[in-house]
Design an enzyme around this catalytic site. Structure first.
Site, PDB file in Angstrom:
ATOM      1  N   HIS A 185      62.030  20.346  41.682  1.00  0.00           N
ATOM      2  CA  HIS A 185      62.219  20.753  40.386  1.00  0.00           C
ATOM      3  C   HIS A 185      62.952  21.980  40.197  1.00  0.00           C
ATOM      4  O   HIS A 185      63.063  22.765  41.263  1.00  0.00           O
ATOM      5  CB  HIS A 185      60.919  21.169  39.887  1.00  0.00           C
ATOM      6  N   ARG A 187      62.486  24.801  39.235  1.00  0.00           N
ATOM      7  CA  ARG A 187      61.786  26.211  39.447  1.00  0.00           C
ATOM      8  C   ARG A 187      61.675  26.238  41.113  1.00  0.00           C
ATOM      9  O   ARG A 187      61.335  27.241  41.588  1.00  0.00           O
ATOM     10  CB  ARG A 187      60.301  25.870  39.088  1.00  0.00           C
ATOM     11  N   LYS A 188      62.089  25.092  41.866  1.00  0.00           N
ATOM     12  CA  LYS A 188      62.038  25.314  43.369  1.00  0.00           C
ATOM     13  C   LYS A 188      63.380  25.710  43.926  1.00  0.00           C
ATOM     14  O   LYS A 188      64.412  25.750  43.247  1.00  0.00           O
ATOM     15  CB  LYS A 188      61.600  23.940  43.880  1.00  0.00           C
ATOM     16  N   ILE A 189      63.536  25.972  45.159  1.00  0.00           N
ATOM     17  CA  ILE A 189      64.700  26.441  45.318  1.00  0.00           C
ATOM     18  C   ILE A 189      65.798  25.640  45.770  1.00  0.00           C
ATOM     19  O   ILE A 189      66.846  25.965  46.195  1.00  0.00           O
ATOM     20  CB  ILE A 189      64.482  27.590  46.582  1.00  0.00           C
ATOM     21  N   GLN A 297      59.885  31.632  47.482  1.00  0.00           N
ATOM     22  CA  GLN A 297      59.929  30.999  46.348  1.00  0.00           C
ATOM     23  C   GLN A 297      59.433  31.605  44.960  1.00  0.00           C
ATOM     24  O   GLN A 297      59.626  31.803  43.863  1.00  0.00           O
ATOM     25  CB  GLN A 297      59.471  29.393  46.561  1.00  0.00           C
TER      26      GLN A 297
END
Ligand SMILES: Cc1ncc(COP(=O)(O)O)c(C=O)c1O
Length: 388
Positions: A185, A187-189, A297
């Site tokens: 997603h 929002r993840k790195i 993260q």
């Protein structure tokens, strides 16, 4: 809010995407094969190699990978699965999807992660699996959990949604679990827009997950569409459509190549925060545990009673300065979806404390020095009561 204010706002996260991703996407579009196909296969092989595991199965997101992990592990009605409440709600929801009972356990206040002790105190006679989470990217201490779970014949599913690029005892996280799952997603790195992965060293579980994600068809869509006279397929059990597309996988391949650089940049930013906030009473920044390294993260900050204002006060102060921090990790047992369910009897005191007192600071690849100084300066002003 004015347009200038929106442009000047510092967000908690911004995915790092560029020309290379655009080119990779254009190539897939030009190839005409946009659904799950050769790029997904290539991404799976590259991801497995990067994580040091034998098998990787790409999915539509991490929640669907979690669902598949529980199904291949044979978890179902009548089973208990120990999970942290301090996690995004998908961790507990996946257990509910298979008809099992999520039993919440507490976390270590230093890392926000479950430990062998917190899991042990939540075990029941029906515990068949545990979902351990590398919360916010901080690696969890898996070896003592492995020892406990081996003794009780409990399967370990590692929810490494946030932890690509984090390490445990010198190796990528996720390798010592029976099965691990990952999120892509934004929002993840590492992002593919939406997307997920299941990794395991068990060939039988990987094969079943691969089939289940594709309606349990005996002939994969890739093979069916790749042949002129499609062979007849058989549906071996009730499966799902949890496929990733080749468009996503092409982006994922580029992002995977950038991972070491992205992790290093996040760790540098975390070090800047540590230096900038040094000496302030009543604040605690999450840090690497002694046995591993975080990808940061989510760089969280605990606002202790000794600080000049509360967590809400600090969030408001940051928001006034155009800085979009976030409340810390949620606690599923406090949500209406779980509040009235029977989810075990563990005391969740550290979970509640972290849920009440933490906030997540902006960290993203392109966070510049000026913005970092602005964030640090705002927190320092809040600590001293200086006007902003
Ligand atoms: C710990 C954890 N597990 C699972 C998920 C779900 O991931 P996805 O959005 O890819 O389904 C998330 C997403 O935030 C997460 O943080």
């Amino acid at each position: 809010m004015s347009a200038e204010a929106v442009l000047a706002r510092i967000n908690v996260m911004k995915p790092w995407l560029g020309e290379e991703e655009a080119r990779a996407l254009a190539e897939v579009v030009a190839s005409g094969w946009v659904a799950q196909g050769p790029k997904v296969k290539e991404f799976e092989a590259a991801f497995a190699a990067a994580q040091g595991v034998r098998h990787a199965v790409a999915t539509s997101n991490c929640t669907t990978a979690l669902h598949l992990a529980l199904v291949v592990a044979g978890i179902g009605p009548g089973d208990d699965v120990v999970v942290p409440s301090l996690s995004f709600i998908a961790t507990a929801n996946a257990v509910t999807y298979v008809g099992a009972r999520p039993v919440f356990c507490d976390v270590d206040p230093a890392t926000g992660n479950v430990t062998a002790e917190t899991i042990h105190s939540a075990l029941t006679l029906d515990t068949r699996a545990v979902i351990v989470v590398d919360q916010g990217g901080v690696p969890l201490d898996l070896d003592p959990i492995r020892e406990l779970c081996n003794r009780h014949e409990i399967t370990i599913i590692e929810d490494a949604a946030c932890a690509v690029g984090s390490t445990y005892k010198g190796r990528p996280v996720g390798t010592a679990a029976d099965v691990a799952v990952w999120s892509f997603h934004p929002r993840k790195i590492l992002t593919t827009g939406e997307g997920g992965m299941l990794t395991t060293n068990r060939a039988d579980w990987a094969a079943r997950a691969r089939t289940l994600r594709e309606h349990s068809m005996s002939v994969s869509a890739t093979d069916r569409h790749g042949s002129v006279l499609a062979p007849p397929e058989v549906y071996t059990e009730v499966g799902f459509n949890y496929r990733m597309t080749d468009l996503q996988a092409a982006v994922g391949l580029v992002q995977l190549g950038r991972l070491p650089e992205v992790v290093q940049r996040r760790r540098d930013i975390a070090a800047r925060y540590v230096a900038g906030l040094a000496g302030l009473r009543g604040l605690r920044l999450v840090a690497d545990p002694p046995y591993g390294t975080s990808n940061f993260q989510s760089l969280w900050l605990e606002v202790l009673p000794g600080f000049r204002t509360t967590r809400e006060g600090l969030l408001a102060r940051l928001a006034e300065a155009g800085i979009s921090a976030r409340r810390g990790i949620m606690a599923a047992h406090r949500q209406p979806a779980y509040r009235w369910r029977d989810t075990g009897k563990s005391l969740l005191q550290h979970t509640e404390r972290l849920n009440d007192r933490t906030l997540i600071l902006p960290v993203f690849h392109e966070l510049d020095d000026e913005s970092l100084s602005r964030i640090i300066g705002t927190i320092r002003d809040a600590a001293t009561g200086a006007a902003s």
